[in-house]
Motif scaffolding. Structure first.
Motif, PDB file in Angstrom:
ATOM      1  N   ILE A  36       0.855  -1.180   0.000  1.00  0.00           N
ATOM      2  CA  ILE A  36       0.000   0.000   0.000  1.00  0.00           C
ATOM      3  C   ILE A  36       0.892   1.231   0.000  1.00  0.00           C
ATOM      4  CG2 ILE A  36      -1.727   1.316   1.276  1.00  0.00           C
ATOM      5  CD1 ILE A  36      -2.603  -1.363   2.546  1.00  0.00           C
ATOM      6  N   LYS A  37       0.613   2.138  -0.924  1.00  0.00           N
ATOM      7  CA  LYS A  37       1.318   3.422  -0.958  1.00  0.00           C
ATOM      8  C   LYS A  37       0.390   4.481  -0.384  1.00  0.00           C
ATOM      9  CE  LYS A  37       4.098   2.745  -5.126  1.00  0.00           C
ATOM     10  NZ  LYS A  37       4.345   3.288  -6.480  1.00  0.00           N
ATOM     11  N   VAL A  38       0.949   5.344   0.443  1.00  0.00           N
ATOM     12  CA  VAL A  38       0.206   6.473   0.978  1.00  0.00           C
ATOM     13  C   VAL A  38       0.913   7.736   0.515  1.00  0.00           C
ATOM     14  CG1 VAL A  38      -0.571   7.694   3.036  1.00  0.00           C
ATOM     15  CG2 VAL A  38      -0.554   5.188   3.022  1.00  0.00           C
ATOM     16  N   TYR A  39       0.267   8.479  -0.396  1.00  0.00           N
ATOM     17  CA  TYR A  39       0.798   9.759  -0.871  1.00  0.00           C
ATOM     18  C   TYR A  39       0.293  10.853   0.067  1.00  0.00           C
ATOM     19  CZ  TYR A  39       1.936   7.560  -5.360  1.00  0.00           C
ATOM     20  OH  TYR A  39       2.451   6.754  -6.338  1.00  0.00           O
ATOM     21  N   GLY A  40       1.200  11.692   0.506  1.00  0.00           N
ATOM     22  CA  GLY A  40       0.800  12.789   1.373  1.00  0.00           C
ATOM     23  C   GLY A  40       2.016  13.516   1.916  1.00  0.00           C
ATOM     24  N   THR A  41       1.788  14.255   2.982  1.00  0.00           N
ATOM     25  CA  THR A  41       2.855  14.970   3.664  1.00  0.00           C
ATOM     26  C   THR A  41       2.566  14.955   5.161  1.00  0.00           C
ATOM     27  OG1 THR A  41       3.931  17.125   3.995  1.00  0.00           O
ATOM     28  CG2 THR A  41       1.678  17.156   3.169  1.00  0.00           C
TER      29      THR A  41
END
Length: 72
Positions: A3-8
């Protein structure tokens, strides 16, 4: 399962999302959009996926974005 989580980490929703996965001991790949190459990858997805239409319409960024096996 990857699972990839894109964010900051500057985003409270992203921090909450990452904390949830950590609590459940589910490994994720954190994709930090403050890095230029990751930001380009995220924008490429965001600008082409219909799931972001309402987010963009309301001036939102659309993070965190979760991706698993090419599904958002």
């Amino acid at each position: 399962m990857n699972i990839k989580v894109y964010g900051t980490t500057q985003c409270p929703d992203t921090r909450e999302c990452l904390a949830y996965f950590e609590t459940k001991q589910i490994p994720v790949s954190f994709m930090d959009i403050t890095k230029l190459e990751v930001l380009k990858e995220f924008l490429h997805i965001r600008d082409r996926e219909a799931i972001f239409d309402s987010v963009k319409e309301h001036g939102g960024v659309g993070i965190p974005l979760l991706e698993k096996d090419g599904t958002y």
